[in-house]
Design an enzyme around this catalytic site. Sequence first.
Site, PDB file in Angstrom:
ATOM      1  NE  ARG A  79      28.627  13.945   0.065  1.00 61.78           N
ATOM      2  CZ  ARG A  79      27.326  14.245   0.222  1.00 61.78           C
ATOM      3  NH1 ARG A  79      26.963  15.271   0.964  1.00 61.78           N
ATOM      4  NH2 ARG A  79      26.407  13.504  -0.363  1.00 61.78           N
ATOM      5  NE  ARG A 148      25.596  18.737   4.685  1.00 57.27           N
ATOM      6  CZ  ARG A 148      24.861  17.899   3.953  1.00 57.27           C
ATOM      7  NH1 ARG A 148      25.187  17.627   2.704  1.00 57.27           N
ATOM      8  NH2 ARG A 148      23.786  17.325   4.459  1.00 57.27           N
ATOM      9  CE  LYS A 220      21.068  18.107   2.728  1.00 57.66           C
ATOM     10  NZ  LYS A 220      20.977  17.348   1.462  1.00 57.66           N
ATOM     11  CE  LYS A 222      23.850  20.913   0.096  1.00 52.70           C
ATOM     12  NZ  LYS A 222      23.343  20.114  -1.019  1.00 52.70           N
ATOM     13  CB  CYS A 441      22.433  12.812  -8.783  1.00 48.48           C
ATOM     14  SG  CYS A 441      21.085  11.639  -8.990  1.00 48.48           S
ATOM     15  CB  CYS A 447      21.349   7.301  -3.969  1.00 53.91           C
ATOM     16  SG  CYS A 447      20.285   8.510  -3.158  1.00 53.91           S
ATOM     17  CB  CYS A 486      14.840  11.085  -6.011  1.00 59.80           C
ATOM     18  SG  CYS A 486      15.849  12.040  -4.863  1.00 59.80           S
ATOM     19  CB  CYS A 490      22.123  15.299  -5.778  1.00 61.88           C
ATOM     20  SG  CYS A 490      21.333  14.823  -4.226  1.00 61.88           S
TER      21      CYS A 490
HETATM   22 FE1  SRM Z   1      22.585  15.339  -2.397  1.00 62.94          FE
HETATM   23  C1  SRM Z   1      20.824  13.530  -0.150  1.00 62.94           C
HETATM   24  C2  SRM Z   1      24.384  12.648  -3.227  1.00 62.94           C
HETATM   25  C3  SRM Z   1      24.765  17.354  -3.999  1.00 62.94           C
HETATM   26  C4  SRM Z   1      20.274  17.838  -2.349  1.00 62.94           C
HETATM   27  N1  SRM Z   1      22.628  13.443  -1.741  1.00 62.94           N
HETATM   28  C5  SRM Z   1      21.857  12.897  -0.763  1.00 62.94           C
HETATM   29  C6  SRM Z   1      22.330  11.491  -0.412  1.00 62.94           C
HETATM   30  C7  SRM Z   1      23.306  11.595   0.716  1.00 62.94           C
HETATM   31  C8  SRM Z   1      21.197  10.459  -0.134  1.00 62.94           C
HETATM   32  C9  SRM Z   1      20.789  10.254   1.289  1.00 62.94           C
HETATM   33  O1  SRM Z   1      20.487  11.213   2.006  1.00 62.94           O
HETATM   34  O2  SRM Z   1      20.735   9.082   1.661  1.00 62.94           O
HETATM   35  C10 SRM Z   1      23.028  11.116  -1.744  1.00 62.94           C
HETATM   36  C11 SRM Z   1      24.128  10.077  -1.655  1.00 62.94           C
HETATM   37  C12 SRM Z   1      24.122   9.242  -2.901  1.00 62.94           C
HETATM   38  C13 SRM Z   1      25.310   8.397  -3.070  1.00 62.94           C
HETATM   39  O3  SRM Z   1      25.168   7.157  -3.056  1.00 62.94           O
HETATM   40  O4  SRM Z   1      26.397   8.924  -3.288  1.00 62.94           O
HETATM   41  C14 SRM Z   1      23.402  12.470  -2.269  1.00 62.94           C
HETATM   42  N2  SRM Z   1      24.317  15.062  -3.325  1.00 62.94           N
HETATM   43  C15 SRM Z   1      24.848  13.860  -3.658  1.00 62.94           C
HETATM   44  C16 SRM Z   1      26.019  14.020  -4.597  1.00 62.94           C
HETATM   45  C17 SRM Z   1      27.105  12.978  -4.397  1.00 62.94           C
HETATM   46  C18 SRM Z   1      25.492  13.985  -6.038  1.00 62.94           C
HETATM   47  C19 SRM Z   1      26.531  13.797  -7.103  1.00 62.94           C
HETATM   48  O5  SRM Z   1      26.317  12.896  -7.890  1.00 62.94           O
HETATM   49  O6  SRM Z   1      27.502  14.553  -7.169  1.00 62.94           O
HETATM   50  C20 SRM Z   1      26.425  15.460  -4.268  1.00 62.94           C
HETATM   51  C21 SRM Z   1      27.392  15.530  -3.125  1.00 62.94           C
HETATM   52  C22 SRM Z   1      27.712  16.928  -2.780  1.00 62.94           C
HETATM   53  C23 SRM Z   1      28.821  17.113  -1.800  1.00 62.94           C
HETATM   54  O7  SRM Z   1      29.954  16.814  -2.155  1.00 62.94           O
HETATM   55  O8  SRM Z   1      28.565  17.610  -0.714  1.00 62.94           O
HETATM   56  C24 SRM Z   1      25.090  16.035  -3.826  1.00 62.94           C
HETATM   57  N3  SRM Z   1      22.572  17.290  -2.971  1.00 62.94           N
HETATM   58  C25 SRM Z   1      23.529  17.899  -3.729  1.00 62.94           C
HETATM   59  C26 SRM Z   1      23.041  19.136  -4.245  1.00 62.94           C
HETATM   60  C27 SRM Z   1      23.792  20.071  -5.187  1.00 62.94           C
HETATM   61  C28 SRM Z   1      24.555  21.123  -4.449  1.00 62.94           C
HETATM   62  O9  SRM Z   1      24.700  21.068  -3.231  1.00 62.94           O
HETATM   63  O10 SRM Z   1      25.010  22.048  -5.114  1.00 62.94           O
HETATM   64  C29 SRM Z   1      21.741  19.270  -3.795  1.00 62.94           C
HETATM   65  C30 SRM Z   1      20.764  20.401  -4.177  1.00 62.94           C
HETATM   66  C31 SRM Z   1      21.049  21.686  -3.503  1.00 62.94           C
HETATM   67  C32 SRM Z   1      20.318  21.775  -2.200  1.00 62.94           C
HETATM   68  O11 SRM Z   1      20.846  21.283  -1.216  1.00 62.94           O
HETATM   69  O12 SRM Z   1      19.212  22.301  -2.191  1.00 62.94           O
HETATM   70  C33 SRM Z   1      21.467  18.109  -2.988  1.00 62.94           C
HETATM   71  N4  SRM Z   1      20.876  15.656  -1.381  1.00 62.94           N
HETATM   72  C34 SRM Z   1      20.040  16.722  -1.567  1.00 62.94           C
HETATM   73  C35 SRM Z   1      18.840  16.504  -0.800  1.00 62.94           C
HETATM   74  C36 SRM Z   1      17.625  17.454  -0.731  1.00 62.94           C
HETATM   75  C37 SRM Z   1      17.777  18.492   0.307  1.00 62.94           C
HETATM   76  C38 SRM Z   1      16.523  19.308   0.449  1.00 62.94           C
HETATM   77  O13 SRM Z   1      16.622  20.503   0.663  1.00 62.94           O
HETATM   78  O14 SRM Z   1      15.420  18.764   0.396  1.00 62.94           O
HETATM   79  C39 SRM Z   1      19.001  15.254  -0.152  1.00 62.94           C
HETATM   80  C40 SRM Z   1      17.990  14.571   0.781  1.00 62.94           C
HETATM   81  C41 SRM Z   1      18.058  15.090   2.169  1.00 62.94           C
HETATM   82  O15 SRM Z   1      18.918  15.891   2.537  1.00 62.94           O
HETATM   83  O16 SRM Z   1      17.177  14.678   2.923  1.00 62.94           O
HETATM   84  C42 SRM Z   1      20.274  14.753  -0.557  1.00 62.94           C
HETATM   85 FE1  SF4 Z   2      20.035  10.250  -4.580  1.00 62.91          FE
HETATM   86 FE2  SF4 Z   2      18.056  11.807  -5.298  1.00 62.91          FE
HETATM   87 FE3  SF4 Z   2      20.412  12.868  -4.709  1.00 62.91          FE
HETATM   88 FE4  SF4 Z   2      20.142  11.507  -6.921  1.00 62.91          FE
HETATM   89  S1  SF4 Z   2      19.053  13.406  -6.425  1.00 62.91           S
HETATM   90  S2  SF4 Z   2      21.820  11.260  -5.432  1.00 62.91           S
HETATM   91  S3  SF4 Z   2      18.699   9.952  -6.357  1.00 62.91           S
HETATM   92  S4  SF4 Z   2      19.094  11.835  -3.297  1.00 62.91           S
END
Ligand code: SRM
Ligand code: SF4
Length: 585
Positions: A79, A148, A220, A222, A441, A447, A486, A490
């Site tokens: 990333r 981040r 994390k 943000k 997402c 993922c 899920c 994201c």
């Molecule tokens: Fe996310 C985990 C993809 C924005 C909340 N996110 C992941 C992972 C890395 C899965 C993993 O941990 O193994 C995903 C990778 C999938 C892949 O194959 O690419 C993933 N998140 C993404 C992206 C690529 C979604 C997208 O389609 O654009 C976004 C990348 C952002 C970036 O450039 O940094 C992405 N993730 C977000 C957002 C939106 C935001 O930040 O505005 C959220 C919700 C906001 C928040 O953080 O509360 C988000 N991602 C999560 C979470 C849940 C965190 C939590 O508080 O419980 C996880 C799981 C974790 O961290 O354990 C997660």
């Molecule tokens: Fe993966 Fe869940 Fe984030 Fe979608 S919302 S990219 S399924 S961790």
Amino acid sequence: MISDGESIAKLHKNEGIKTSSDYLRGTILEGLSDASAGSIGADDQQLTKFHGIYQQDNRDVRNDRRKHKLDKAYSFLARIGLPGGIATAEQWLVVDELAQYCDFDTLKLTTRQAFQLHGILKGNLKWTVASVNKAMMSTLAACGDVNRNTMCSPNPQASEIHTEVQTIVDEIDAYLKPQTKAYSEIWLDGKKIASQEPRSQDMGGDDIEPLYGKTYLPRKFKIAVAIPPQNDVDVFAHCLGFIAIVNSGKLVGFNVTVGGGMGMTHGNEKTYPRLADVMAFCTPEQVVEVSEKIVAIQRDFGDRTERAHARFKYTVEDRGVDFIRKELEKRLGYALEDAREFKFDSNGDSYGWSEGCNDKWNLSLFIEGGRIVDLDDLPLKSGLRKIATTGKCEFRLTPNQNLILANVKASDRAAIDALVDEYKLDRYKTASGMRRSQIACVALPTCGLALAESERYLPSLVSDLELILEEAGLRDDEIIIRSTGCPNGCARPYLGEIGLVGKVPGKYNLYLGAGFDGARLNKLYRTSITHEEIVETLRPMLFAYAKEREAGERFGDFTVRKNYLTATTAKSPFHADTGERMAPA
Ligand code: SRM
Ligand code: SF4
């Protein structure tokens, strides 16, 4: 701050991994040079996240490989953070080329304005990261328990103060970067990283990591900066937010928001999405210091025992906004003013050409799911490469996974338009309002946490809903629809007027009723329903909306007014499985 009475044994195991990692080194170098395996060690997988790298495997072939007793098809995700989503044409060309060496030859524009490269083989990781850095970008801190990529409204046309705000965003981002030399040692053979500004002052950490210390943050963190009237960054979804306040065309400061976050876990009532509270006001000069102190408060008070409860939103919820403000002002050594008036109109993107404040033009393109790939009938990747090669624009990634070709001279517009048309990048002109208002997402196949499809599913759902929209006369209406595979959130699905959250393969929870301005969460409407059930549930609502809406009424507001569900009136916290307000802790 790990309190005196807290036993080390109670800390989450990741705290131990961080502590003994020697500031994020672990055994990553050794793992990379082990040619006998395509994967790296379990602890190192936690540590590489801080370097912007996730180990993954192709889930499409997992079962088949298991049947044939083969190991998983491992590869890595890198990333690349871009504060405010800004990349030069040269940088675009670098990531475009790097993608060609990856399994899928795609680029993903993420919901946090970053690039993602999926499918990097272990042997290619090091030079990939080195190439990214050579192009003055970085993967450092794109993931992991640190601040981040810092987001900012990317629309240069939005306001005359955009450049001023973007400068502050760059400062926040650089200031909060980890200082460990591990990143340059592992990926760059010890060369200095452009994005790291050396810190000398005592920020409560230690000599090597003045802010973070050796255990970094509990989870994390943000930050997003919004420029009203656009809330395209979804400022209330972030741990820390800044809302620009402008008086007579001048930036006077920012409202400070705290405690937003989307992630939750199905069936775990202690987890929930939460919208940030608007806490105070600060001047432009105070923003970086406020950011540092808030990050330090989370470092010291965040929960390091349970990762599901370790986000800043829970610290804010558990301790209260007044506590956070008092603690912040104590650390700052001065009081902040109260928040000022502001108004958001929408949290989506607007498309097409718009004139900037600098005599240049910007073209906002719709990129479905943020996926840049060449398909037979849709050569997006080649088209954007061609456009980058002309050097006639800069690239701005939006928080809705779209792309702005920015700062184009008036005299170059025709040339850009011709390429946009030739490479079918012109879908912003023809796509329905709902399609243009979608975020999905990644989910499957990369993922590891996906329970259901998302990026590969939402387009087909929208196609079926478009048949209803056409019939109801709603084709051009912007209705915000977001899906995730899920409940981690994201795509910020709990802020979609229609939100879909994967439960099991082929089944989704359906959420309705968010505000179009990103200031009201939606609520669970139906649990675990199939594609057909989603379409049939929405059909009568969409027809009713077409016939019975009030002037200017948005779909989310309509579903609330018509009592399909009651609005989430209080800001937080709402249990996303039931939509009910949580009992105070
Ligand atoms: Fe996310 C985990 C993809 C924005 C909340 N996110 C992941 C992972 C890395 C899965 C993993 O941990 O193994 C995903 C990778 C999938 C892949 O194959 O690419 C993933 N998140 C993404 C992206 C690529 C979604 C997208 O389609 O654009 C976004 C990348 C952002 C970036 O450039 O940094 C992405 N993730 C977000 C957002 C939106 C935001 O930040 O505005 C959220 C919700 C906001 C928040 O953080 O509360 C988000 N991602 C999560 C979470 C849940 C965190 C939590 O508080 O419980 C996880 C799981 C974790 O961290 O354990 C997660
Ligand atoms: Fe993966 Fe869940 Fe984030 Fe979608 S919302 S990219 S399924 S961790």
